[in-house]
Design an enzyme around this catalytic site. Sequence first.
Site, PDB file in Angstrom:
ATOM      1  N   SER A  29       0.805  -1.224   0.000  1.00  0.00           N
ATOM      2  CA  SER A  29       0.000   0.000   0.000  1.00  0.00           C
ATOM      3  C   SER A  29       0.838   1.275   0.000  1.00  0.00           C
ATOM      4  CB  SER A  29      -0.920   0.016   1.229  1.00  0.00           C
ATOM      5  OG  SER A  29      -1.770  -1.107   1.229  1.00  0.00           O
ATOM      6  N   LYS A  42      -8.344   3.008   6.710  1.00  0.00           N
ATOM      7  CA  LYS A  42      -7.325   4.001   6.364  1.00  0.00           C
ATOM      8  C   LYS A  42      -7.917   5.404   6.274  1.00  0.00           C
ATOM      9  CE  LYS A  42      -4.477   0.703   3.772  1.00  0.00           C
ATOM     10  NZ  LYS A  42      -3.977   0.300   2.448  1.00  0.00           N
TER      11      LYS A  42
END
Length: 843
Positions: A731, A774
Amino acid sequence: MSSGDGIQIPSRLPLLLAHEGVLLPGSTVRFSVDSPRNMHLVKHRLLTGTSLKSTIIGVIPNTKDPEHDTDDLPTLHKIGTAGIAVQVVGSNWPKPHYTLLITGLCRFSVSSLLKERPFVLAEVEQLDKLEQYTTPATDGVTAEHGELGELSQKFYQSAIQLLGMLDMSVPVVAKFRRLLDSLPRETLPDVVASMIRTTNKEKLQVLDALSLEERFKKALPMLTRQIEGLKLLQKTRKMNHDTEKRVLSVRKGGVFPGRQFSLDEEDEDEDGDDTTALERKIHAANMSEAALRVCLKEFKRLKKMPQSMPEYALTRNYLDLMVELPWSKSTKDCLDIRAARTLLDNDHYAMEKLKRRVLEYLAVRQLKTSLKGPILCFVGPPGVGKTSVGRSIARTLGREFHRIALGGVCDQSDIRGHRRTYVGSMPGRIINGLKTVGVNNPVFLLDEVDKLGKSLQGDPAAALLEVLDPEQNHNFTDHYLNVAFDLSQVLFIATANSTATIPPALLDRMEVLQVPGYTQEEKVEIAHRHLIPNQLEQHGLTPQQLHIPQDTTQDIITRYTREAGVRSLERKIGAICRAVAVKVAEGHGITDTEALTPEGQTQQGDKAAPPEMPIVIDHIALKDILGPPLFEMEVSERLTLPGVALGLAWTPLGGEIMFVEASRMEGEGQLTLTGQLGDVMKESAHLAISWLRTNAKTYELTNMVGGPDPLEGTDIHLHFPAGAVTKDGPSAGVTIVTCLASLFSGRLVRSDIAMTGEITLRGLVLPVGGIKDKVLAAHRAGVKRVILPKRNEKDLEELPANVRADLDFVTAGNLDEVLNAAFDGGFPGTASTHTHRQLTSKL
């Protein structure tokens, strides 16, 4: 021993002083010997003698041997029984002692004591004819006329009546029948009194009865009482509709020359009723046909076992468990959807997906009553309420709730149970839970299913496959039960922090529902609805004594906690309540003191004045109680140099923001990576370097001296702060590219932007997971713009409306769009590819 008058015992006999038992002629009794004189008798007479005469001793009842040799001898009972020692067994545990098996021969009286030490020796006079116990029956007594003949005949008929009430298949009863036919009538009082249940006092009366007529009169009431007790027992059983004829069990003892049995009507009655009640419970349990067959088979074995056998307790425990299991007991579900929705909303704020799934289950249950219980798995960080929502679901459905903690379980027998062949075997936690709740449709919470262990005792996760498979759990077989039990009506709810450690086969059997972390607004609402009232109650405070404004709660959330759940928030509120409790208690103490000394207020001054109520917690009081803030909103002030970018990471505890820092110095083109990075993250860094070197001319990237190759004569150091935390995953790809682009171009990345996404060598941005966590982390950190992969745009629908309103989302399909959005005014080289930024705002 023989003469013209018949068989005679020795005129001098060693005496055994017996305090507990009474030996009657014709009976066999065990005596435990541990006193000094009795021990000397065994050692010096029985164990050293070699003739038959040496085994004949006298037993004096109702006389206790003194504990010491030097003590005086107590008064001896006037009548004793001569007996022959059939067996002598010695033991040292728990203390040295002997166990004697003695068969009574005849009565005697003590004429005189010859010596008292080391054991008692006496001159005795024989009172009975010894041969009457060893010769066949004659017509001696029965031929006599008068009262003795009537007593003898009545006693004999009563003994025959007693035998008729017993089971002749029992060997002891059959032998007693033969003795009645073979022994003379004059021996019957002694033999029968030793077999039926009588006290020592009653046996002493029979022993002291020297005349035969008196002996019959003493023993006949005891025999009659035994018969009446058996009649009463049989009558009680008939009144209770006992369908199966039960035979009174016989306790083995000793009858000369064989054994004795004892009939205890009270004990037998209690045991019979207990066994009968167990049989009724087996038929009333409404268990399956296969289970009923097994139970009846075990019950038949149980009836044939003596209670002293070890297997008796095991079989009885098994049958007790079988009848206690809820084979057909269930609770009625509360199917009122409106009431269920209200209850769920009152218990938990947010968690809309979980509430919707429960209401769907209730709706389908209204339409189809035979619906199998779903198998749900709540996955989310700690402290978000996975366990408590399971308990709330049980209360909503009106079902029993049982929690099974699976954390650290590494033995499959905890799930399936142990086989009954093992010592200490027991059923597994599933069957034990059903026994505890008492119904077959509870809510089972399998807590921490992702923390199951594995050892040499098997894999409990594999054992759960049968439990959590809707196509198999209607026939779940516990090793202890060894019969199938239906688990299809149980509502299983598993909880986990991550699906990574759950075996794929087990995960495939569960319906996974993600439980993400709370937003700041949700935490404020949860604190004022649930946490603050709960803490006030636990600390003995009231809302009139303590008030925490919403601004203060917001400050606690942002500056003193950094978590996905609300556990730390609750602890901080508890710390505030404790500090206020001290102030309130001090104020009460001051008030009490003032009541005693009115002038105390002028002496104490302002500090002694009780605090004004309610005590309001503002920012200053918060700092005094909780100390300096643990977390600061440092996003904007950290991005003051080129080569710093803000990324987003997912952890089992929820989302986190992650800084990426880069610096360059003169060198040979080396890349240094620090921060405990995993292999995937290291590969992302090499991918970013390669892509930037390939496109350096397009984006006007240079090295330290202005050369076209950013790595020529330059070393790069890439660091991820929080070096003690292991980091891995794809990520961070777009964050590393943005950080290095900022370093090579000398431009600053926007301070209010965070990003996530995987990159390829062609510059594409690929989707990643954990978008909701997130984004919530970015929202908590004060970020205003978030760059996401274009293919993650669908995940934005899961975000709360207020979060979507507060953040600007940029969905990027390639790195050109990422760089264009990450820098103020765009990035050189991206304008030729994109005439405008692809920016979607305020979703």
